[in-house]
Design an enzyme around this catalytic site. Structure first.
Site, PDB file in Angstrom:
ATOM      1  N   CYS A   1       0.852  -1.116   0.095  1.00  0.00           N
ATOM      2  CA  CYS A   1       0.017  -0.061  -0.016  1.00  0.00           C
ATOM      3  C   CYS A   1       0.640   1.355  -0.030  1.00  0.00           C
ATOM      4  CB  CYS A   1      -1.127  -0.034   1.224  1.00  0.00           C
ATOM      5  SG  CYS A   1      -2.114  -1.293   1.154  1.00  0.00           S
TER       6      CYS A   1
ATOM      7  N   ARG B   1       4.863  -8.247  -0.553  1.00  0.00           N
ATOM      8  CA  ARG B   1       4.752  -7.197  -1.586  1.00  0.00           C
ATOM      9  C   ARG B   1       5.723  -5.935  -1.460  1.00  0.00           C
ATOM     10  NH1 ARG B   1      -1.474  -7.578  -2.487  1.00  0.00           N
ATOM     11  NH2 ARG B   1      -1.417  -7.554  -0.476  1.00  0.00           N
TER      12      ARG B   1
HETATM   13  N1  LIG Z   1      -3.842  -5.572   1.636  1.00  0.00           N
HETATM   14  C1  LIG Z   1      -4.210  -4.717   2.264  1.00  0.00           C
HETATM   15  O1  LIG Z   1      -3.965  -4.889   3.682  1.00  0.00           O
HETATM   16  C2  LIG Z   1      -5.078  -3.465   1.988  1.00  0.00           C
HETATM   17  C3  LIG Z   1      -5.508  -2.637   3.015  1.00  0.00           C
HETATM   18  C4  LIG Z   1      -6.288  -1.740   2.861  1.00  0.00           C
HETATM   19  C5  LIG Z   1      -6.889  -1.509   1.311  1.00  0.00           C
HETATM   20  N2  LIG Z   1      -6.250  -2.279   0.179  1.00  0.00           N
HETATM   21  C6  LIG Z   1      -6.584  -1.929  -0.937  1.00  0.00           C
HETATM   22  O2  LIG Z   1      -7.402  -3.188  -1.277  1.00  0.00           O
HETATM   23  C7  LIG Z   1      -7.217  -3.415  -2.614  1.00  0.00           C
HETATM   24  C8  LIG Z   1      -7.218  -4.993  -2.992  1.00  0.00           C
HETATM   25  O3  LIG Z   1      -6.007  -5.107  -2.107  1.00  0.00           O
HETATM   26  P1  LIG Z   1      -5.273  -6.607  -1.956  1.00  0.00           P
HETATM   27  O4  LIG Z   1      -4.073  -6.814  -1.095  1.00  0.00           O
HETATM   28  O5  LIG Z   1      -6.550  -7.613  -1.424  1.00  0.00           O
HETATM   29  O6  LIG Z   1      -5.007  -7.091  -3.530  1.00  0.00           O
HETATM   30  P2  LIG Z   1      -5.050  -8.629  -4.201  1.00  0.00           P
HETATM   31  O7  LIG Z   1      -4.329  -8.213  -5.219  1.00  0.00           O
HETATM   32  O8  LIG Z   1      -4.488  -9.532  -3.360  1.00  0.00           O
HETATM   33  O9  LIG Z   1      -6.574  -9.037  -4.656  1.00  0.00           O
HETATM   34  C9  LIG Z   1      -7.483  -8.407  -5.297  1.00  0.00           C
HETATM   35  C10 LIG Z   1      -8.297  -9.583  -6.047  1.00  0.00           C
HETATM   36  O10 LIG Z   1      -9.256  -8.797  -6.888  1.00  0.00           O
HETATM   37  C11 LIG Z   1      -9.434 -10.127  -7.657  1.00  0.00           C
HETATM   38  N3  LIG Z   1     -10.226  -9.314  -9.047  1.00  0.00           N
HETATM   39  C12 LIG Z   1      -9.557  -8.603 -10.060  1.00  0.00           C
HETATM   40  N4  LIG Z   1     -10.368  -8.154 -10.592  1.00  0.00           N
HETATM   41  C13 LIG Z   1     -11.625  -8.840 -10.489  1.00  0.00           C
HETATM   42  C14 LIG Z   1     -12.997  -8.876 -11.054  1.00  0.00           C
HETATM   43  N5  LIG Z   1     -13.364  -8.402 -11.975  1.00  0.00           N
HETATM   44  N6  LIG Z   1     -13.876  -9.661 -10.424  1.00  0.00           N
HETATM   45  C15 LIG Z   1     -13.709 -10.437  -9.301  1.00  0.00           C
HETATM   46  N7  LIG Z   1     -12.302 -10.377  -8.753  1.00  0.00           N
HETATM   47  C16 LIG Z   1     -11.537  -9.618  -9.233  1.00  0.00           C
HETATM   48  C17 LIG Z   1      -8.172 -10.475  -7.944  1.00  0.00           C
HETATM   49  O11 LIG Z   1      -8.315 -11.979  -8.778  1.00  0.00           O
HETATM   50  C18 LIG Z   1      -7.439 -10.749  -6.627  1.00  0.00           C
HETATM   51  O12 LIG Z   1      -7.704 -11.888  -6.082  1.00  0.00           O
HETATM   52  C19 LIG Z   1      -6.343  -2.426  -3.308  1.00  0.00           C
HETATM   53  O13 LIG Z   1      -6.795  -1.348  -3.853  1.00  0.00           O
HETATM   54  C20 LIG Z   1      -5.468  -2.216  -1.964  1.00  0.00           C
HETATM   55  O14 LIG Z   1      -4.698  -0.908  -2.113  1.00  0.00           O
HETATM   56  C21 LIG Z   1      -5.502  -3.408   0.828  1.00  0.00           C
HETATM   57  O1  LIG Z   2       7.397   2.530  12.716  1.00  0.00           O
HETATM   58  C1  LIG Z   2       7.271   1.630  11.991  1.00  0.00           C
HETATM   59  C2  LIG Z   2       5.958   1.143  11.342  1.00  0.00           C
HETATM   60  C3  LIG Z   2       6.020   0.238  10.188  1.00  0.00           C
HETATM   61  N1  LIG Z   2       7.207  -0.006   9.263  1.00  0.00           N
HETATM   62  C4  LIG Z   2       7.011  -0.521   8.190  1.00  0.00           C
HETATM   63  O2  LIG Z   2       6.079   0.140   7.355  1.00  0.00           O
HETATM   64  C5  LIG Z   2       5.572  -1.124   6.526  1.00  0.00           C
HETATM   65  C6  LIG Z   2       4.146  -0.949   6.624  1.00  0.00           C
HETATM   66  O3  LIG Z   2       3.758  -1.541   7.882  1.00  0.00           O
HETATM   67  P1  LIG Z   2       2.109  -1.334   8.240  1.00  0.00           P
HETATM   68  O4  LIG Z   2       1.536   0.222   8.037  1.00  0.00           O
HETATM   69  O5  LIG Z   2       1.896  -1.653   9.746  1.00  0.00           O
HETATM   70  O6  LIG Z   2       1.662  -2.537   7.548  1.00  0.00           O
HETATM   71  P2  LIG Z   2       0.203  -2.373   6.261  1.00  0.00           P
HETATM   72  O7  LIG Z   2      -0.293  -3.651   6.236  1.00  0.00           O
HETATM   73  O8  LIG Z   2       1.197  -1.844   4.984  1.00  0.00           O
HETATM   74  O9  LIG Z   2      -0.591  -1.142   6.324  1.00  0.00           O
HETATM   75  C7  LIG Z   2      -0.577   0.130   5.970  1.00  0.00           C
HETATM   76  O10 LIG Z   2      -1.270  -0.148   4.753  1.00  0.00           O
HETATM   77  C8  LIG Z   2      -2.669  -0.451   4.844  1.00  0.00           C
HETATM   78  C9  LIG Z   2      -3.181  -0.483   3.348  1.00  0.00           C
HETATM   79  O11 LIG Z   2      -3.530   0.583   2.823  1.00  0.00           O
HETATM   80  C10 LIG Z   2      -3.397   0.567   5.665  1.00  0.00           C
HETATM   81  O12 LIG Z   2      -4.834  -0.103   5.614  1.00  0.00           O
HETATM   82  C11 LIG Z   2      -3.055   0.278   7.108  1.00  0.00           C
HETATM   83  O13 LIG Z   2      -3.717   1.410   7.834  1.00  0.00           O
HETATM   84  C12 LIG Z   2      -1.470   0.918   6.836  1.00  0.00           C
HETATM   85  O14 LIG Z   2      -0.873   0.962   8.114  1.00  0.00           O
HETATM   86  C13 LIG Z   2       6.031  -2.407   7.239  1.00  0.00           C
HETATM   87  O15 LIG Z   2       7.223  -2.663   6.132  1.00  0.00           O
HETATM   88  C14 LIG Z   2       6.485  -1.985   8.484  1.00  0.00           C
HETATM   89  O16 LIG Z   2       7.715  -2.725   8.643  1.00  0.00           O
HETATM   90  C15 LIG Z   2       8.249   0.824   9.786  1.00  0.00           C
HETATM   91  O17 LIG Z   2       9.473   0.317   9.454  1.00  0.00           O
HETATM   92  N2  LIG Z   2       8.194   1.501  11.130  1.00  0.00           N
END
Ligand SMILES: NC(=O)c1ccc[n+]([C@@H]2O[C@H](COP(=O)([O-])OP(=O)(O)OC[C@H]3O[C@@H](n4cnc5c(N)ncnc54)[C@H](O)[C@@H]3O)[C@@H](O)[C@H]2O)c1
Ligand SMILES: O=c1ccn([C@@H]2O[C@H](COP(=O)(O)OP(=O)(O)O[C@H]3O[C@H](CO)[C@@H](O)[C@H](O)[C@H]3O)[C@@H](O)[C@H]2O)c(=O)[nH]1
Length: 468
Positions: free
Chosen positions: A256, A326
């Site tokens: 992210c 990632r």
């Molecule tokens: N991973 C996180 O912690 C996190 C947190 C907050 C926000 N987000 C946001 O959420 C979104 C998804 O992130 P993710 O990590 O889950 O990604 P991801 O790539 O792991 O998952 C996305 C999924 O969507 C599916 N997909 C794509 N097109 C599709 C369609 N037309 N119909 C049905 N399925 C479809 C893909 O096959 C895939 O499995 C991103 O915009 C990301 O920025 C992720």
């Molecule tokens: O003091 C810190 C805190 C985090 N990290 C690094 O920062 C990265 C991101 O960590 P973290 O934010 O805890 O994990 P994510 O799952 O990437 O979560 C972020 O990204 C998500 C996707 O958008 C949001 O939903 C969350 O709120 C936001 O914290 C990692 O490599 C951590 O090791 C540091 O180096 N120092």
């Protein structure tokens, strides 16, 4: 979605994905991602009110609320390449929703998207609607990986943005009712669509900015003899600043932060805000600097070359308690060391060999696209230069140096005396996560580098950043 199913037994949740292997894994005993506590939640609801299916169209047609959480990668070609969000997957999901819908629906943006995406989605839906009414809501997700279940169980806030029309407000109330099953209503914030979309990008940018700020300080600490942990502690004690997200590290990773900041930079540029774009760009640039600074420390400490030397890499995931790699800092650090022809022996408790080799062979940003759309892999001389092993002792055996790149708890508890005895001498340890007891390790005999900590006399006399 699993948390909604757990907390709302009256709601039927169907998770649909076009990726069959993922859905099969969600329906199996081995879920496709490692996340503490997730297994229990899924197992408590699966088959009752939580289902996983590839029959995307049928379930979307039947739904009243559709959460769209598809990937929103950084564009790799064309206008805005390397910065702008690629909305291909979002647009195709929206077109599919319009095609199959026969009843009114609330469509929720759960993916992180550029500001004003809802406007574009609204146009796609409304121009292809066949008389069906759609309301678009923005409901960005703030969970962090590794703590997702805790974060969802007790969120700091739930954000819902919608249109300021009576229909928009009604849709906001419907989604609010879902979260109100377990989230106190004063934690559910509602606002206009553009504020909600931008708040997500702003939150990630500001969180990452704190890490880049403390990482920038870590370089100055090393130059002056200050200790970044002490400085961060002192700074964080100020209640206006707070203590979270001030851990210096080898650099932030994850799917992210970088993607969302680059997206923000691009939006600023599109709005003619060059100075604002440059300000945020710096957060990513300092992160890249931190990773390359780490590689330079490793190489310069070890007599300015790691060619042919075994270097153990402990930790490959972007943070502890996840198998997710990632944008992990480890990828760039490994590339840097491979560039200097080091022999890497990599261990991570949750990342498979296949994943590590893929990551090291993949082009930047390609990981966010389905495999069939990724460029052909570019296998680094990985077979010769990289091996992936099953524990930290095997990784470090016979090594000249050890790099800790993920803060896994188990790395705090290793028998470093045993590791020291098995290594070449002088034995170097480079802690990119500040998890080890520096004094203890120096006592054993290691030459230790720990980000932002007073330098070992060995490292002190070397230039902080040898020419690249
Ligand atoms: N991973 C996180 O912690 C996190 C947190 C907050 C926000 N987000 C946001 O959420 C979104 C998804 O992130 P993710 O990590 O889950 O990604 P991801 O790539 O792991 O998952 C996305 C999924 O969507 C599916 N997909 C794509 N097109 C599709 C369609 N037309 N119909 C049905 N399925 C479809 C893909 O096959 C895939 O499995 C991103 O915009 C990301 O920025 C992720
Ligand atoms: O003091 C810190 C805190 C985090 N990290 C690094 O920062 C990265 C991101 O960590 P973290 O934010 O805890 O994990 P994510 O799952 O990437 O979560 C972020 O990204 C998500 C996707 O958008 C949001 O939903 C969350 O709120 C936001 O914290 C990692 O490599 C951590 O090791 C540091 O180096 N120092």
């Amino acid at each position: 979605m699993a948390m909604i199913a757990l907390k709302c037994p009256d709601i039927q949740v169907v998770v649909v994905d076009i990726a069959m292997p993922r859905i099969n894994a969600w329906n199996s005993d081995t879920l496709p991602i490692f996340e503490p506590g997730l297994d229990e939640v899924v197992k408590a609801c699966r088959g009752k009110n939580l289902f996983f299916s590839t029959d995307v169209e049928r379930h979307v047609a039947e739904a009243e609320i559709v959460f769209v959480s598809v990937n929103t990668p950084t564009k790799t070609s064309g206008l805005g390449a390397g910065k702008a969000a690629d909305l291909t997957y979002w647009e195709s999901a929206a077109r599919m929703i319009a095609d199959v819908s026969k009843s009114d629906k609330i469509v929720v943006e759960k993916s992180t998207v550029p500001v004003k995406t809802a406007e574009a989605i609204e146009k796609i839906l409304n121009h292809n609607c066949n008389g069906v009414n759609f309301q678009i809501l923005s409901n960005p997700e703030f969970l962090a990986e590794g703590t997702a279940i805790e974060d969802l169980m007790k969120p700091d806030r739930v954000l819902i943005g919608g249109r300021e029309t009576p229909e928009g407000q009604k849709a906001i109330e419907a989604l609010k009712d879902v979260y109100a099953h377990w989230v106190p209503t004063d934690c559910i914030i509602t606002m206009n669509l553009w504020s909600a979309e931008l708040s997500k990008l702003a939150a990630n940018a500001i969180l990452a900015q704190r890490i880049s700020s403390v990482n920038a300080m870590s370089a100055l600490c090393e130059a002056t003899g200050a200790d970044v942990t002490e400085v961060a502690y002192a700074v964080g004690k100020d209640s206006r600043i707070g203590s979270c997200f001030l851990n210096a590290s080898v650099g932030f990773g994850g799917s992210c932060f970088q993607k969302d900041i680059l997206n923000l930079v691009y939006i600023c540029e599109c709005n003619g805000l060059t100075e604002v774009a440059n300000y945020w760009k710096q957060v990513v640039q300092i992160n890249d600097y931190q990773k390359s600074r780490f590689v330079k420390r490793v190489v310069s400490s070890m007599f300015n070359t790691v060619s042919g030397k075994k270097v153990a890499i402990l930790g490959f995931a972007f943070k502890k308690d996840t198998g997710d790699t990632r944008e992990a800092a480890a990828i760039d650090v490994c590339h840097g060391l491979i560039g200097d022809k080091a022999q890497l022996s990599i261990y991570d408790p949750q990342v498979t060999e296949a994943q590590i080799l893929r990551d090291l062979a993949m082009d930047k940003f390609d990981w966010d696209h389905p495999q069939h759309l990724q460029k052909p892999l570019n296998p680094v001389d990985t077979t010769k230069l990289v091996s992936v092993v099953v524990d930290a002792y095997e990784a470090t055996k016979g090594a000249h140096g050890v790099c800790i790149l993920t803060e896994w708890d188990e790395f705090k508890k290793l028998d470093y005396k045993r590791i020291y005895e098995g290594m070449q001498k002088p034995a170097f340890i480079f802690d990119g996560r500040n998890v080890i007891d520096v004094a203890e390790l120096r006592k054993i005999g290691f030459i230790v580098y720990s980000v932002g900590k007073p330098l070992d006399p060995w490292v002190k006399d070397l230039p902080a950043a040898p020419p690249s």
